[in-house]
Structure formats: structure tokens, C-alpha cells
Design a protein around this motif. Structure first.
Motif, PDB file in Angstrom:
ATOM      1  N   TYR A   1       0.838  -1.205   0.000  1.00 17.21           N
ATOM      2  CA  TYR A   1       0.000   0.000   0.000  1.00 17.21           C
ATOM      3  C   TYR A   1       0.871   1.253   0.000  1.00 17.21           C
ATOM      4  CZ  TYR A   1      -4.294  -2.655   1.135  1.00 17.21           C
ATOM      5  OH  TYR A   1      -5.363  -3.503   1.120  1.00 17.21           O
ATOM      6  N   GLN A   2       1.891   1.261   0.853  1.00 20.10           N
ATOM      7  CA  GLN A   2       2.783   2.429   0.958  1.00 20.10           C
ATOM      8  C   GLN A   2       3.418   2.732  -0.394  1.00 20.10           C
ATOM      9  OE1 GLN A   2       3.278   4.162   4.069  1.00 20.10           O
ATOM     10  NE2 GLN A   2       4.072   5.675   2.640  1.00 20.10           N
ATOM     11  N   GLN A   3       3.931   1.700  -1.064  1.00 23.69           N
ATOM     12  CA  GLN A   3       4.579   1.877  -2.367  1.00 23.69           C
ATOM     13  C   GLN A   3       3.581   2.325  -3.434  1.00 23.69           C
ATOM     14  OE1 GLN A   3       6.745  -1.661  -3.554  1.00 23.69           O
ATOM     15  NE2 GLN A   3       7.567  -1.942  -1.501  1.00 23.69           N
ATOM     16  N   SER A   4       2.323   1.926  -3.289  1.00 23.72           N
ATOM     17  CA  SER A   4       1.302   2.183  -4.311  1.00 23.72           C
ATOM     18  C   SER A   4       0.681   3.571  -4.234  1.00 23.72           C
ATOM     19  CB  SER A   4       0.176   1.152  -4.185  1.00 23.72           C
ATOM     20  OG  SER A   4       0.676  -0.143  -4.289  1.00 23.72           O
ATOM     21  N   MET A   5       0.814   4.241  -3.106  1.00 23.31           N
ATOM     22  CA  MET A   5       0.130   5.529  -2.928  1.00 23.31           C
ATOM     23  C   MET A   5       0.508   6.546  -4.003  1.00 23.31           C
ATOM     24  SD  MET A   5      -2.078   5.391  -0.488  1.00 23.31           S
ATOM     25  CE  MET A   5      -2.455   6.976   0.247  1.00 23.31           C
ATOM     26  N   SER A   6       1.726   6.499  -4.496  1.00 24.07           N
ATOM     27  CA  SER A   6       2.162   7.502  -5.476  1.00 24.07           C
ATOM     28  C   SER A   6       1.719   7.173  -6.900  1.00 24.07           C
ATOM     29  CB  SER A   6       3.683   7.653  -5.430  1.00 24.07           C
ATOM     30  OG  SER A   6       4.291   6.430  -5.804  1.00 24.07           O
ATOM     31  N   ILE A   7       1.279   5.935  -7.155  1.00 30.61           N
ATOM     32  CA  ILE A   7       0.894   5.566  -8.525  1.00 30.61           C
ATOM     33  C   ILE A   7      -0.601   5.283  -8.667  1.00 30.61           C
ATOM     34  CG2 ILE A   7       3.184   4.657  -9.075  1.00 30.61           C
ATOM     35  CD1 ILE A   7       1.854   1.799  -8.784  1.00 30.61           C
ATOM     36  N   ALA A   8      -1.320   5.175  -7.563  1.00 26.84           N
ATOM     37  CA  ALA A   8      -2.748   4.839  -7.627  1.00 26.84           C
ATOM     38  C   ALA A   8      -3.579   6.021  -8.113  1.00 26.84           C
ATOM     39  CB  ALA A   8      -3.238   4.377  -6.262  1.00 26.84           C
TER      40      ALA A   8
ATOM     41  N   THR B   1     -12.781   1.760  14.928  1.00 24.53           N
ATOM     42  CA  THR B   1     -12.185   1.191  16.125  1.00 24.53           C
ATOM     43  C   THR B   1     -10.694   1.506  16.067  1.00 24.53           C
ATOM     44  OG1 THR B   1     -11.902  -0.832  17.440  1.00 24.53           O
ATOM     45  CG2 THR B   1     -11.822  -1.094  15.055  1.00 24.53           C
ATOM     46  N   THR B   2      -9.975   1.311  17.171  1.00 24.90           N
ATOM     47  CA  THR B   2      -8.531   1.566  17.193  1.00 24.90           C
ATOM     48  C   THR B   2      -7.810   0.380  17.834  1.00 24.90           C
ATOM     49  OG1 THR B   2      -8.829   2.817  19.239  1.00 24.90           O
ATOM     50  CG2 THR B   2      -8.692   4.091  17.200  1.00 24.90           C
ATOM     51  N   PRO B   3      -7.736  -0.733  17.128  1.00 27.19           N
ATOM     52  CA  PRO B   3      -7.132  -1.938  17.689  1.00 27.19           C
ATOM     53  C   PRO B   3      -5.608  -1.895  17.664  1.00 27.19           C
ATOM     54  CG  PRO B   3      -7.743  -2.336  15.433  1.00 27.19           C
ATOM     55  CD  PRO B   3      -8.209  -0.940  15.757  1.00 27.19           C
ATOM     56  N   GLU B   4      -5.016  -2.819  18.395  1.00 33.48           N
ATOM     57  CA  GLU B   4      -3.572  -3.034  18.295  1.00 33.48           C
ATOM     58  C   GLU B   4      -3.308  -3.701  16.962  1.00 33.48           C
ATOM     59  OE1 GLU B   4      -1.152  -4.966  21.208  1.00 33.48           O
ATOM     60  OE2 GLU B   4      -2.359  -4.117  22.832  1.00 33.48           O
ATOM     61  N   ALA B   5      -2.190  -3.338  16.336  1.00 34.72           N
ATOM     62  CA  ALA B   5      -1.857  -3.910  15.039  1.00 34.72           C
ATOM     63  C   ALA B   5      -0.353  -3.857  14.820  1.00 34.72           C
ATOM     64  CB  ALA B   5      -2.572  -3.130  13.940  1.00 34.72           C
ATOM     65  N   ASP B   6       0.104  -4.611  13.817  1.00 35.98           N
ATOM     66  CA  ASP B   6       1.511  -4.525  13.436  1.00 35.98           C
ATOM     67  C   ASP B   6       1.669  -4.116  11.963  1.00 35.98           C
ATOM     68  OD1 ASP B   6       0.844  -6.897  12.098  1.00 35.98           O
ATOM     69  OD2 ASP B   6       1.880  -8.176  13.534  1.00 35.98           O
ATOM     70  N   THR B   7       0.536  -3.897  11.299  1.00 35.90           N
ATOM     71  CA  THR B   7       0.545  -3.457   9.902  1.00 35.90           C
ATOM     72  C   THR B   7      -0.462  -2.321   9.755  1.00 35.90           C
ATOM     73  OG1 THR B   7       1.005  -5.739   9.248  1.00 35.90           O
ATOM     74  CG2 THR B   7       0.320  -4.240   7.513  1.00 35.90           C
ATOM     75  N   PHE B   8      -0.037  -1.267   9.063  1.00 33.40           N
ATOM     76  CA  PHE B   8      -0.862  -0.058   8.983  1.00 33.40           C
ATOM     77  C   PHE B   8      -1.000   0.438   7.557  1.00 33.40           C
ATOM     78  CE2 PHE B   8       0.750  -0.324  13.239  1.00 33.40           C
ATOM     79  CZ  PHE B   8      -0.336   0.048  14.017  1.00 33.40           C
ATOM     80  N   PHE B   9      -2.140   1.095   7.302  1.00 31.51           N
ATOM     81  CA  PHE B   9      -2.410   1.737   6.020  1.00 31.51           C
ATOM     82  C   PHE B   9      -1.746   3.113   6.036  1.00 31.51           C
ATOM     83  CE2 PHE B   9      -5.088   3.888   2.836  1.00 31.51           C
ATOM     84  CZ  PHE B   9      -5.073   2.919   1.835  1.00 31.51           C
ATOM     85  N   PRO B  10      -1.202   3.552   4.899  1.00 27.62           N
ATOM     86  CA  PRO B  10      -0.574   4.890   4.889  1.00 27.62           C
ATOM     87  C   PRO B  10      -1.600   6.011   5.078  1.00 27.62           C
ATOM     88  CG  PRO B  10      -0.425   3.807   2.726  1.00 27.62           C
ATOM     89  CD  PRO B  10      -1.097   2.856   3.643  1.00 27.62           C
TER      90      PRO B  10
END
Length: 161
Positions: A102-109, A119-128
Motif C-alpha cells: 500500500y505504501q509503495q502504491s500511494m504515489s501511482i494509484a 475502532t482503534t485496535p492493536e496492530a503490526d501493519t498499517f495503512f498509509p
């Protein structure tokens, strides 16, 4: 058109331990409806989180593993650029994760189809972060939690400015 499609929490959480944090049947239905019949681009870990390849879609898997073997019908490449180049030029392409892709794709999408899970759960992967100077919100549809959905969520569509 290149479209990023994701479900992310209010804190941009996507997942934990290579799994989703919630079960939202209507989000799954929307994902299926939007992506069926198209090329879907994903990282290896996202692909491996599925029990089997998703039906009626062409999977393009990005991995740095040179000897990675995927099921028949899946395409394996080693970069986002190669993944995009592999897809037909006149068809819609969907980027389905994970966080690094997703991070790499933000500039070309060209478009983002986002389910914002309230909600605000615990996570180890995030959306930019979505930069409002680059993206315009053109559609918003709120859905309250119910017996099948543990959280309120909103379908959002952004297009690049």
C-alpha cells in the motif's frame, strides 16, 4: 486505472500477525464485487493469509524470494513496477495489500476504495496516511454495527486530485 482497496481502522490499523483484526461480511462482499474479474496485486504475506487463491481473479504476488512457488494461475514478480507491468494496460488493477505494498502504491494509484472501521485496535501493519492535498473524498457511506458486524464502518472512495 490503479485502485487501492483496503479496510483500515481509525488508527490506520490493517492487521496483526498476518491476519485481519475484524470480520465484516459486508466489507468482504464489497471487496468481492469490486475485484472479481480483475488483476489483484499483493505482497506474499497477504497472499499467504488466504486459505486458497480468490476465485475469478488473477493474482499477482510480489516477493523477494527468488524460488517462491505459487499455485497455477498466479503470477510471481519481485517488484511493484513489475506487478503493474504484468497487468493488461486497458484493465482496472487492484492493489490489495499489505502495508508495505500500500505504501509503495500511494504515489501511482488513481483511486482508493477504503473501508474505515471505526475502532482503534492493536496492530503490526498499517495503512498509509491519505494526504488531503493529493486525494479527494468523492463517496462516503456509513454503516452502523449490527449482529453480523462488531464495529461501525464507512465505505469511502477517494480519487487523486
Amino acid at each position: 486505472m490503479i485502485t487501492i482497496i483496503a479496510a483500515a481502522a481509525a488508527n490506520n490499523a490493517l492487521g496483526k500477525d498476518n491476519d485481519l483484526i475484524w470480520h465484516l461480511p459486508d466489507d468482504f462482499k464489497r471487496f468481492k464485487q469490486i475485484t472479481t474479474g480483475h488483476f489483484i496485486v499483493m505482497g506474499r504475506k497477504t497472499f499467504e493469509s488466504f486459505p486458497k487463491p480468490l476465485p475469478n481473479r488473477t493474482h499477482v504476488i510480489i516477493t523477494r524470494q527468488e524460488d517462491y512457488t505459487a499455485p497455477e494461475g498466479c503470477i510471481v514478480v519481485n517488484s511493484l513496477k513489475k506487478a503493474i507491468d504484468t497487468c493488461p494496460k486497458d484493465e482496472d488493477i487492484f492493489i490489495i495489500g499489505g502495508g508495505e505494498i500500500y505504501q509503495q502504491s500511494m504515489s501511482i494509484a488513481d483511486k482508493i476504495e477504503l473501508t474505515r472501521v471505526l475502532t482503534t485496535p492493536e496492530a503490526d501493519t498499517f495503512f498509509p496516511e491519505i494526504n488531503p492535498e493529493e486525494w479527494e473524498l468523492v463517496f462516503e457511506e456509513f454503516h452502523p454495527k449490527d449482529e453480523k458486524h462488531a464495529f461501525d464502518y464507512t465505505f469511502l472512495t477517494y480519487i487523486r486530485l
